[in-house]
Design a protein around this motif. Structure first.
Motif, mmCIF file in Angstrom:
data_model
loop_
_atom_site.group_PDB
_atom_site.id
_atom_site.type_symbol
_atom_site.label_atom_id
_atom_site.label_comp_id
_atom_site.label_asym_id
_atom_site.label_seq_id
_atom_site.Cartn_x
_atom_site.Cartn_y
_atom_site.Cartn_z
ATOM 1 N N TYR A 189 -35.443 -51.767 -11.723
ATOM 2 C CA TYR A 189 -35.330 -50.360 -12.081
ATOM 3 C C TYR A 189 -33.970 -49.840 -11.631
ATOM 4 O O TYR A 189 -33.378 -50.319 -10.661
ATOM 5 N N LEU A 190 -33.465 -48.859 -12.349
ATOM 6 C CA LEU A 190 -32.197 -48.230 -12.014
ATOM 7 C C LEU A 190 -32.432 -47.109 -11.007
ATOM 8 O O LEU A 190 -33.527 -46.542 -10.948
ATOM 9 N N PRO A 191 -31.411 -46.742 -10.241
ATOM 10 C CA PRO A 191 -31.582 -45.666 -9.247
ATOM 11 C C PRO A 191 -31.457 -44.273 -9.855
ATOM 12 O O PRO A 191 -31.290 -43.303 -9.128
ATOM 13 N N PHE A 192 -31.529 -44.179 -11.180
ATOM 14 C CA PHE A 192 -31.419 -42.883 -11.835
ATOM 15 C C PHE A 192 -32.119 -42.959 -13.185
ATOM 16 O O PHE A 192 -32.488 -44.037 -13.658
ATOM 17 N N ASP A 193 -32.311 -41.812 -13.797
ATOM 18 C CA ASP A 193 -32.949 -41.708 -15.109
ATOM 19 C C ASP A 193 -31.906 -41.235 -16.108
ATOM 20 O O ASP A 193 -31.468 -40.081 -16.076
ATOM 21 N N ILE A 194 -31.492 -42.143 -16.991
ATOM 22 C CA ILE A 194 -30.503 -41.799 -18.008
ATOM 23 C C ILE A 194 -31.135 -40.835 -19.007
ATOM 24 O O ILE A 194 -32.288 -41.021 -19.405
ATOM 25 N N PRO A 195 -30.430 -39.775 -19.420
ATOM 26 C CA PRO A 195 -30.994 -38.865 -20.423
ATOM 27 C C PRO A 195 -31.509 -39.651 -21.622
ATOM 28 O O PRO A 195 -30.903 -40.654 -21.996
ATOM 29 N N PRO A 196 -32.646 -39.262 -22.184
ATOM 30 C CA PRO A 196 -33.266 -37.929 -22.146
ATOM 31 C C PRO A 196 -34.192 -37.658 -20.968
ATOM 32 O O PRO A 196 -35.074 -36.807 -21.073
ATOM 33 N N ARG A 197 -34.040 -38.360 -19.855
ATOM 34 C CA ARG A 197 -34.795 -38.091 -18.630
ATOM 35 C C ARG A 197 -36.304 -38.037 -18.900
ATOM 36 O O ARG A 197 -36.945 -36.992 -18.807
ATOM 37 N N ASP A 198 -36.826 -39.208 -19.192
ATOM 38 C CA ASP A 198 -38.231 -39.325 -19.568
ATOM 39 C C ASP A 198 -39.083 -39.966 -18.480
ATOM 40 O O ASP A 198 -40.274 -40.217 -18.696
ATOM 41 N N GLU A 199 -38.490 -40.248 -17.309
ATOM 42 C CA GLU A 199 -39.200 -40.988 -16.272
ATOM 43 C C GLU A 199 -39.763 -40.060 -15.204
ATOM 44 O O GLU A 199 -39.032 -39.258 -14.612
ATOM 45 N N ALA A 200 -41.060 -40.174 -14.940
ATOM 46 C CA ALA A 200 -41.688 -39.349 -13.913
ATOM 47 C C ALA A 200 -41.140 -39.666 -12.528
ATOM 48 O O ALA A 200 -41.088 -38.793 -11.654
ATOM 49 N N ASP A 201 -40.718 -40.930 -12.311
ATOM 50 C CA ASP A 201 -40.179 -41.316 -11.011
ATOM 51 C C ASP A 201 -38.659 -41.242 -10.973
ATOM 52 O O ASP A 201 -38.034 -41.720 -10.018
ATOM 53 N N ASN A 202 -38.047 -40.668 -12.023
ATOM 54 C CA ASN A 202 -36.590 -40.495 -12.099
ATOM 55 C C ASN A 202 -35.837 -41.814 -12.016
ATOM 56 O O ASN A 202 -34.720 -41.878 -11.490
#
Length: 685
Positions: free
Chosen positions: A130-143
């Protein structure tokens, strides 16, 4: 595999974002015909697949997982056994061909080729994280977005494909019948199915994921069961057609407890993937060997090497000797054979025993005390080793554990053996045992803490209840039901031979594991080949898996076999001897400047001098020992340039030249075997 977040720059984030969002999207969605059940498959429907099993990673052989490549090939071959699939409709990418750009090109090939009524399958097997961030469109509940590592993924932190990119590529398919299969760590997070444009039609998609979003996965933990299901074992309704939903229902319980596959099912009805290839009428295999009727049973003990060393010592508590303490020694003689021996202390707390020259662990238990053990240590022949251990009394047993043991088949009470292992807050532990009475009732006093309960009885599968929490003065009931062992009314038999010489392989151990998913139980039987290479062993009818590991030979078969009541299952096997292998570790398909890799390239480009390095192709799961070769020869355009006999096996090419050349390395093994590898390069200076 963990990502070094400091190396992921803001430029990388923007690059991924722009490259992902600007991918062309469907502006004029087509109304696809929906294959709600197999009977609606049209004659014009075509099946397309992108199959990716990376398994090999640039400059990081310790991350290699060769089974990923084997499973990807098996997946492709299985599809081709069914009438719906053809070779020109399947693109296979493995090892160095599975770069990020090639995988994206594979998606674009599907986008171009597949029409609205076609079925598309994408199979992805590699390391996941997993990446340490949520690339837009920011769809991840855990960011945190999930990603899959490509061939260059451990050399370049940006050489991955994230879940958003996969989803957008799938959304561009004209097909409305899509199945995505992901076999990786954290695969459960690759279930994205959002639409970039709200006006776009909903794609009917099934996603089969080999693990949960927060869970690691293991090699061979999902794909073999998936492939078995597609062969026809998953055809639960017997209609001769295997659907994605049936495959998941088959594979999921067989993957547990190693990992927990998950599914997203956005398909109305069920999505057909293959036809049944195993339940077709066929004649039983014939054998050119005579059939021996007498089963060969494995020996009661696997084998003990000479016990030439002495182990002795004293077991005490607060300086006082402990009488009748149980000392257990365990170790491994080789990859097939284990060693166990035990003794007890005398009234002075002294024990004495002979042990073989292997790595051993010493464990001690005594009534009223917590257990103690040593780390593994090496025993040397004809030496004496003193191991003194001091035990501490276990806490007062102020709680009670009780219950009934019965048959899961008919509820009959069972006088079973009941054993508990108590765990304290500081990882201290002790054991207690009892036997259930004629009514199946048992009761044991136990200290407050955490308890693991084990129940065994001859003729039945054992059962365990783990991590039972019990408090001070509490009475905890734990009732257990045992399933009876199946009747062994079938036989597995066959011959093992050397594939090159035809000679029988003698004394080879073969393990067969019988499983019953409906009751979540399995058991293993082992056989050994005799002087003719023949083996025979009784087994229960049903689902079987084979484990065969003979030193110096290769054998790969993670797939299901079936035993039938009253019939022998013949398995005549020819094993191939391991031989020397070779690969070119450097240079790879990249641009090099003065011996330094600059960037991956479509072909190998070299500017200035460079080290040419050879290694073995079977380098996986870490070094695990030296590459077993006598020497390695290095050639340029057919001319021998160097011979290297010790590690590292490399030669520095310093000649100034312009144009195309062929690098060739030849490795020589210790059994008159050789292997070679060539690489076309372009060199400047």
């Amino acid at each position: 595999m963990k990502i070094n977040t400091k190396e992921i720059t803001s430029l990388l984030v923007m690059g991924i974002l722009i490259g992902t969002i600007l991918l062309p999207t469907l502006t004029a969605p087509l109304q696809a015909s929906i294959l709600q059940n197999p009977s609606k498959i049209g004659k014009d429907t075509q099946y397309w697949a992108l199959v990716v099993g990376i398994g090999k990673y640039a400059e990081n052989p310790e991350q290699n997982r060769p089974d990923m490549i084997l499973e990807a090939n098996d997946f492709r071959d299985l599809l081709l056994q069914t009438p719906w699939w053809s070779a020109d409709h399947i693109k296979l990418l493995t090892a160095e061909n599975a770069t990020r750009s090639n995988i994206i090109a594979g998606f674009r090939w599907l986008i171009k080729q597949a029409s609205a009524d076609d079925v598309v399958v994408v199979y992805l097997s590699t390391h996941g994280n997993y990446l340490p961030f949520d690339i837009p469109p920011r769809d991840e509940a855990d960011n945190a977005d999930e990603m899959l590592v490509t061939y260059w993924g451990f050399a370049y932190n940006n050489s991955f494909i994230n879940d958003d990119t996969i989803n957008i590529m799938l959304n561009q398919l004209k097909s409305n019948n899509v199945c995505l299969i992901v076999d990786s760590c954290y695969a459960g997070g690759l279930n994205d199915h959002w639409k970039l444009l709200k006006s776009a039609s909903e794609q009917h998609r099934v996603i089969l994921m080999g693990s949960c979003e927060d869970e690691v996965a293991y090699s061979g933990g999902f794909a073999p069961y998936l492939i078995d299901g597609l062969r026809g074992y998953a055809d639960s309704n017997g209609d001769g057609i295997v659907t994605a939903e049936e495959v998941f229902t088959y594979a999921q319980p067989r993957s547990i407890p190693r990992q927990n596959p998950t599914i997203y099912d956005g398909y109305p009805g069920e999505l057909p993937l293959t036809t049944d290839t195993i339940h077709q009428t066929s004649s039983p295999p014939t054998s050119s060997h005579r059939q021996e009727s007498t089963p060969i049973q494995p020996p009661n003990t696997i084998g003990v090497t000479a016990e030439t060393a002495v182990l002795c010592g004293y077991i005490t508590s607060s300086g006082q000797p402990i009488n009748d303490a149980l000392i257990t020694v365990s170790g491994r003689i080789n990859y097939q054979q284990t060693y166990t021996n035990s003794t007890t202390t005398d009234p002075t707390g002294f024990y004495f025993m002979h042990v073989p020259a292997i790595r051993i662990r010493v464990a001690v238990s005594a009534q009223g005390y917590c257990d103690a053990s040593t780390n593994q240590f090496q025993i040397i022949e004809n030496q004496t080793y003193w191991v003194n251990l001091s035990l501490v009394p276990h806490p007062p047993e102020t709680a009670i554990l009780r219950g009934y043991i019965s048959s899961a088949q008919n509820g009959t009470p069972l006088a079973a053996n009941v054993s508990l292992r108590w765990w304290g807050s500081q990882e201290e532990t002790y054991r207690n045992t009892t036997v259930a009475d004629g009514n199946g009732f048992y009761q044991m006093n136990v200290a407050p803490g955490q308890v693991d309960l084990d129940v065994t009885k001859d003729g039945y599968f054992s059962e365990s209840l783990d991590e039972l929490n019990i408090n001070d003065s509490q009475t905890l009931w734990a009732n257990v039901s045992l399933y009876p062992l199946p009747l062994e009314t079938s036989t597995i038999c066959g011959y093992l031979m050397d594939s090159s010489t035809g000679a029988p392989l003698i004394g080879v151990r073969i393990d067969f594991t019988w499983i019953n998913v409906s009751i979540s139980h399995e058991y293993t039987r082992e056989a050994q080949t005799n002087a003719s290479g023949f083996f025979s062993i009784p087994i229960a009818p049903g689902e079987l898996y084979i484990d065969l590991r003979e030193e110096g030979y290769s054998y790969y078969d993670p797939y299901r076999h079936d035993a039938v009541a009253g019939e022998p299952l013949w398995m005549n096997l020819s094993l191939q001897q391991n031989s020397v292998s070779v690969d070119i570790a450097k240079p790879l398909q990249a641009l090099y400047l003065n011996n330094q890799r600059i960037i991956p390239w479509a072909s190998t480009r070299i500017i200035g001098p460079i080290d040419i390095e050879a290694t073995g192709t079977d380098f996986d799961y870490g070094p695990g020992g030296q590459w077993q070769v006598q020497k390695v020869e290095f050639y340029i355009d057919g001319a021998l340039k160097a011979t290297v006999t010790t590690e590292p096996y490399l030669w520095n090419w310093t000649a100034k030249t312009f144009g195309k050349h062929t690098i060739k390395v030849i490795a020589y093994g210790f059994h008159n075997d050789t292997a070679s590898k060539e690489l076309e390069v372009t060199k400047f200076l």
